[in-house]
Design an enzyme around this catalytic site. Sequence first.
Site, PDB file in Angstrom:
ATOM      1  N   GLU A   9       0.842  -1.196   0.000  1.00  0.00           N
ATOM      2  CA  GLU A   9       0.000   0.000   0.000  1.00  0.00           C
ATOM      3  C   GLU A   9       0.873   1.239   0.000  1.00  0.00           C
ATOM      4  O   GLU A   9       1.991   1.208   0.517  1.00  0.00           O
ATOM      5  CB  GLU A   9      -0.895   0.016   1.242  1.00  0.00           C
ATOM      6  CG  GLU A   9      -1.840  -1.160   1.322  1.00  0.00           C
ATOM      7  CD  GLU A   9      -2.749  -1.063   2.533  1.00  0.00           C
ATOM      8  OE1 GLU A   9      -3.872  -0.570   2.374  1.00  0.00           O
ATOM      9  OE2 GLU A   9      -2.336  -1.443   3.632  1.00  0.00           O
TER      10      GLU A   9
ATOM     11  N   ASP B 234      -3.222  -6.562  11.611  1.00  0.00           N
ATOM     12  CA  ASP B 234      -4.112  -5.802  10.725  1.00  0.00           C
ATOM     13  C   ASP B 234      -4.296  -6.493   9.371  1.00  0.00           C
ATOM     14  O   ASP B 234      -5.383  -6.450   8.797  1.00  0.00           O
ATOM     15  CB  ASP B 234      -3.530  -4.388  10.528  1.00  0.00           C
ATOM     16  CG  ASP B 234      -4.446  -3.504   9.700  1.00  0.00           C
ATOM     17  OD1 ASP B 234      -5.636  -3.392  10.060  1.00  0.00           O
ATOM     18  OD2 ASP B 234      -3.979  -2.918   8.698  1.00  0.00           O
TER      19      ASP B 234
ATOM     20  N   HIS C 185      -6.457 -10.959   6.097  1.00  0.00           N
ATOM     21  CA  HIS C 185      -6.489 -10.889   4.630  1.00  0.00           C
ATOM     22  C   HIS C 185      -5.432 -11.790   3.974  1.00  0.00           C
ATOM     23  O   HIS C 185      -5.737 -12.544   3.043  1.00  0.00           O
ATOM     24  CB  HIS C 185      -6.258  -9.457   4.151  1.00  0.00           C
ATOM     25  CG  HIS C 185      -7.182  -8.450   4.770  1.00  0.00           C
ATOM     26  ND1 HIS C 185      -8.499  -8.717   5.049  1.00  0.00           N
ATOM     27  CD2 HIS C 185      -6.990  -7.159   5.156  1.00  0.00           C
ATOM     28  CE1 HIS C 185      -9.076  -7.642   5.586  1.00  0.00           C
ATOM     29  NE2 HIS C 185      -8.172  -6.688   5.660  1.00  0.00           N
TER      30      HIS C 185
HETATM   31  C1  BG6 Z   1      -8.052  -3.135   6.161  1.00  0.00           C
HETATM   32  C2  BG6 Z   1      -6.861  -2.734   6.986  1.00  0.00           C
HETATM   33  O1  BG6 Z   1      -8.654  -4.279   6.691  1.00  0.00           O
HETATM   34  O2  BG6 Z   1      -7.611  -3.403   4.828  1.00  0.00           O
HETATM   35  C3  BG6 Z   1      -6.182  -1.523   6.394  1.00  0.00           C
HETATM   36  O3  BG6 Z   1      -7.290  -2.434   8.313  1.00  0.00           O
HETATM   37  C4  BG6 Z   1      -5.835  -1.777   4.947  1.00  0.00           C
HETATM   38  O4  BG6 Z   1      -5.011  -1.185   7.125  1.00  0.00           O
HETATM   39  C5  BG6 Z   1      -7.041  -2.288   4.176  1.00  0.00           C
HETATM   40  O5  BG6 Z   1      -5.392  -0.546   4.391  1.00  0.00           O
HETATM   41  C6  BG6 Z   1      -6.656  -2.699   2.774  1.00  0.00           C
HETATM   42  O6  BG6 Z   1      -7.814  -2.956   2.048  1.00  0.00           O
HETATM   43  P1  BG6 Z   1      -7.868  -2.718   0.469  1.00  0.00           P
HETATM   44  O7  BG6 Z   1      -9.239  -3.186   0.093  1.00  0.00           O
HETATM   45  O8  BG6 Z   1      -7.646  -1.247   0.265  1.00  0.00           O
HETATM   46  O9  BG6 Z   1      -6.777  -3.542  -0.100  1.00  0.00           O
END
Ligand code: BG6
Length: 484
Positions: A216, A235, A240
Amino acid sequence: MVSRVIPVDDFDLVIFGGTGDLARRKILPGLYLRFVAGQIPDGARIIGAARSEMDVPRYRDMVAEALQEFVPAARYDRDFVAAFLGRVFYVAIDAKGSAGWQVLADMMRSNVVRAFYFSVAPALFGDLAEKLHSYAIAGAQSRIVVEKPFGRDLQSARALNRALALHFSEEQIYRIDHYLGKETVQNLMAVRFANSLFEPLWNARHVDHVQITVAETVGVAGRGSYYDKAGAMRDMVQNHMMQLLCLIAMEAPFRFEADAVRDEKLKVIRALDAVMPDQIVRGQYSATPQQPGYVQDVENPASRSESYVALKVAISNWRWKGTPFYLRTGKRLRARTSEIAIVFKAPPHSIFEQSDGWHENVLVIRLQPNEGMTLSVMIKEPGPGGMRLSEVPLNMSFAEALGDDADDVPDAYERLIMDVIRGNQTLFMRGDEVEAAWAWTDPIIEGWEARGDKPSPYDAGSSGPENALMLMHRDGRRWREIKT
Ligand code: BG6
């Protein structure tokens, strides 16, 4: 390609935390977009519930503002917004006290799906579950939706599961991991299980290693109080990244059905080896002249939390023994990109004299942005001069392949909320799955806390800390470049 929209049944969806950030950014815009798509029936109601005293018109104004801010401009339409707001209601409620509960109970209709979205701090999950039960607002057919973080370790996750289980069965609990709602993440299952092409190669005999990257560019400013207590491991990795790993590594479920899929994911998590200290690299972004660093963003100069983590993971089962999975995720990196790379082994023997141009075959599944797949293959470099090898990509962009409709692909929240109303739990985490993920994560975190490890600094806009390179180099491998 024409996308099919199947309207869901009539429903009452109560959003606890209906004035909060998640509701404004994701849940309400998601519902609006499904409304525009024609999936929300006339008999649907969305009821915001939060502490603030306000009447329905005021709440509708707030929802209208949120839609204006968070719905893509191309899909924002005044007439649709006005019609959507007609379905929106509000009740002021005190999760711990009695205020508002009888009002909510009186609002509920029979013969419609009842769903309750707990978009609040996990500390309130138990209170909400208890109130829904004691005021007879939720029945055996009702569903509750809970957000991450689902606990911060095994013990707290178990406590949450127990608190919910007092009043709801597992079939009624929808634990969200929004990665599972992403189109491309679901596509991992389609790629693996709707094609016979990949499956024979999908194992330790043919796959050298797998790289899973979620990079990110954003930092953590504005969410520091939550993030600093969590760090990247809690997190992103425990949920994920773990889900991505499971979808890549799991056996074929006997059917694409909630428990069959979740059983297979659970087996993967249970087969994960413990991670040794030298298989983890943690990082924290430093300040640059242009941007504050992590410790400034979280306003904690002594913070030892990680905004980056890379780890080498081994799966001890027949399919994957000997094939490492390298995972990395971080904030303020060079580019925003999420991808999974399956790196195949070299042919057993090269018949070519000049093998300078040789590269391993890599199947890259790009989750975001530029969703698609690339398979790199070796060909003969064109022209005279003997047999020289060259790598070319077989490249597929989902947007191009699907034409205009790619813009209409629902975002994760749109899809997941509709699945709740439909009663389909396939893309939600089961309680035992979450607990197993924490059981694997806990010793890793406890280990670095006990050792007092500090994260390594990395420059904002870089690919992460230098020592993350070593994690791969010493195995004779290298990370793929982080780029969009
Ligand atoms: C969230 C996290 O669950 O997912 C964040 O708490 C992260 O820190 C985000 O930025 C990323 O999600 P995506 O959909 O933008 O990849």
